[in-house]
Design a protein around this motif. Sequence first.
Motif, PDB file in Angstrom:
ATOM      1  N   THR A  13       0.834  -1.186   0.000  1.00 42.67           N
ATOM      2  CA  THR A  13       0.000   0.000   0.000  1.00 42.67           C
ATOM      3  C   THR A  13       0.877   1.248   0.000  1.00 42.67           C
ATOM      4  OG1 THR A  13      -1.665  -1.214   1.243  1.00 42.67           O
ATOM      5  CG2 THR A  13      -1.840   1.193   1.237  1.00 42.67           C
ATOM      6  N   ILE A  14       0.601   2.158  -0.922  1.00 40.39           N
ATOM      7  CA  ILE A  14       1.385   3.381  -1.049  1.00 40.39           C
ATOM      8  C   ILE A  14       1.280   4.211   0.227  1.00 40.39           C
ATOM      9  CG2 ILE A  14       1.522   5.576  -2.308  1.00 40.39           C
ATOM     10  CD1 ILE A  14       0.852   4.042  -4.832  1.00 40.39           C
ATOM     11  N   ASN A  15       2.396   4.773   0.646  1.00 41.29           N
ATOM     12  CA  ASN A  15       2.500   5.639   1.829  1.00 41.29           C
ATOM     13  C   ASN A  15       2.091   4.938   3.126  1.00 41.29           C
ATOM     14  OD1 ASN A  15       3.417   7.860   0.296  1.00 41.29           O
ATOM     15  ND2 ASN A  15       1.312   8.378  -0.223  1.00 41.29           N
ATOM     16  N   ILE A  72       7.126   9.753  -7.091  1.00 36.86           N
ATOM     17  CA  ILE A  72       6.934   8.476  -6.417  1.00 36.86           C
ATOM     18  C   ILE A  72       8.322   7.914  -6.131  1.00 36.86           C
ATOM     19  CG2 ILE A  72       6.755   7.140  -8.576  1.00 36.86           C
ATOM     20  CD1 ILE A  72       4.529   5.491  -7.013  1.00 36.86           C
ATOM     21  N   GLY A  73       8.495   7.366  -4.947  1.00 35.39           N
ATOM     22  CA  GLY A  73       9.795   6.843  -4.552  1.00 35.39           C
ATOM     23  C   GLY A  73       9.671   5.462  -3.951  1.00 35.39           C
ATOM     24  N   ASN A  74      10.717   4.696  -4.071  1.00 37.60           N
ATOM     25  CA  ASN A  74      10.744   3.328  -3.558  1.00 37.60           C
ATOM     26  C   ASN A  74      11.866   3.193  -2.537  1.00 37.60           C
ATOM     27  OD1 ASN A  74      10.359   0.600  -3.213  1.00 37.60           O
ATOM     28  ND2 ASN A  74      11.386   0.025  -5.100  1.00 37.60           N
ATOM     29  N   ALA A  75      11.492   2.716  -1.374  1.00 39.73           N
ATOM     30  CA  ALA A  75      12.462   2.384  -0.334  1.00 39.73           C
ATOM     31  C   ALA A  75      12.459   0.860  -0.228  1.00 39.73           C
ATOM     32  CB  ALA A  75      12.065   3.026   0.994  1.00 39.73           C
ATOM     33  N   ALA A  76      13.450   0.229  -0.801  1.00 38.94           N
ATOM     34  CA  ALA A  76      13.477  -1.234  -0.906  1.00 38.94           C
ATOM     35  C   ALA A  76      14.453  -1.837   0.099  1.00 38.94           C
ATOM     36  CB  ALA A  76      13.862  -1.648  -2.326  1.00 38.94           C
ATOM     37  N   LEU A 127       8.743  -0.479   0.263  1.00 42.04           N
ATOM     38  CA  LEU A 127       7.752   0.544   0.587  1.00 42.04           C
ATOM     39  C   LEU A 127       7.787   1.636  -0.469  1.00 42.04           C
ATOM     40  CD1 LEU A 127       8.499   0.693   4.402  1.00 42.04           C
ATOM     41  CD2 LEU A 127       6.470  -0.278   3.312  1.00 42.04           C
ATOM     42  N   VAL A 128       6.602   2.105  -0.853  1.00 44.95           N
ATOM     43  CA  VAL A 128       6.472   3.108  -1.891  1.00 44.95           C
ATOM     44  C   VAL A 128       5.848   4.365  -1.280  1.00 44.95           C
ATOM     45  CG1 VAL A 128       5.416   3.655  -4.110  1.00 44.95           C
ATOM     46  CG2 VAL A 128       6.279   1.347  -3.677  1.00 44.95           C
ATOM     47  N   TYR A 129       6.462   5.507  -1.579  1.00 50.65           N
ATOM     48  CA  TYR A 129       5.998   6.791  -1.050  1.00 50.65           C
ATOM     49  C   TYR A 129       5.744   7.760  -2.198  1.00 50.65           C
ATOM     50  CZ  TYR A 129       7.858   4.898   3.274  1.00 50.65           C
ATOM     51  OH  TYR A 129       8.109   4.093   4.354  1.00 50.65           O
TER      52      TYR A 129
END
Length: 171
Positions: free
Chosen positions: A6-8, A114-118, A128-130
């Motif tokens: 889920t985004i954010n 949109i950013g991805n913290a993998a 996680l996607v923000y």
Amino acid sequence: GCHVGTINSGTGTMVMDFNSGANTYSPGQTYNIALGITSAGASRWGFEVVALNSSNASVGTFIGNDAQNTATGSANNRQYIYHKNAPTGNNTHLFSFQWTAPATNQGDITFYAIGNAANNNNNASGDLVYTTTREISFNTNVTEVAAGSSLLNAYPNPATETLNIDYNLQK
């Protein structure tokens, strides 16, 4: 599309800084943009950003100033900047790039990011996607004067110590 969840929904953040906190743009000027993503436990990073006017048309031009980690592309008449090689680092990463404003007043412009913290486990689980947005307006202190085949921009208006004048002549 390649990451799940889920985004954010994570405890991390993504923040976009436009030209050291500025809220306006002037025609044809190039600005620095920094996109910071922070998420505890993340160690691989990604992003994508697009700039759209109120008609959802792509405006301006992105410039990647880190050939190892950023690139530009286009699809569906929209230009964007994105990560490449998904850089690594613990808990936070800062991407920096530039954007050149369009040559004419496009009204309010919104940057959608949109950013991805993998977690770097080579699959989508645990990533996680923000998202974030940043809106800027046309600098109303810029005066545009069309004079035949030349365009003159003078800013800021009023000026105190420095007046910038941009011009473009055919001859």
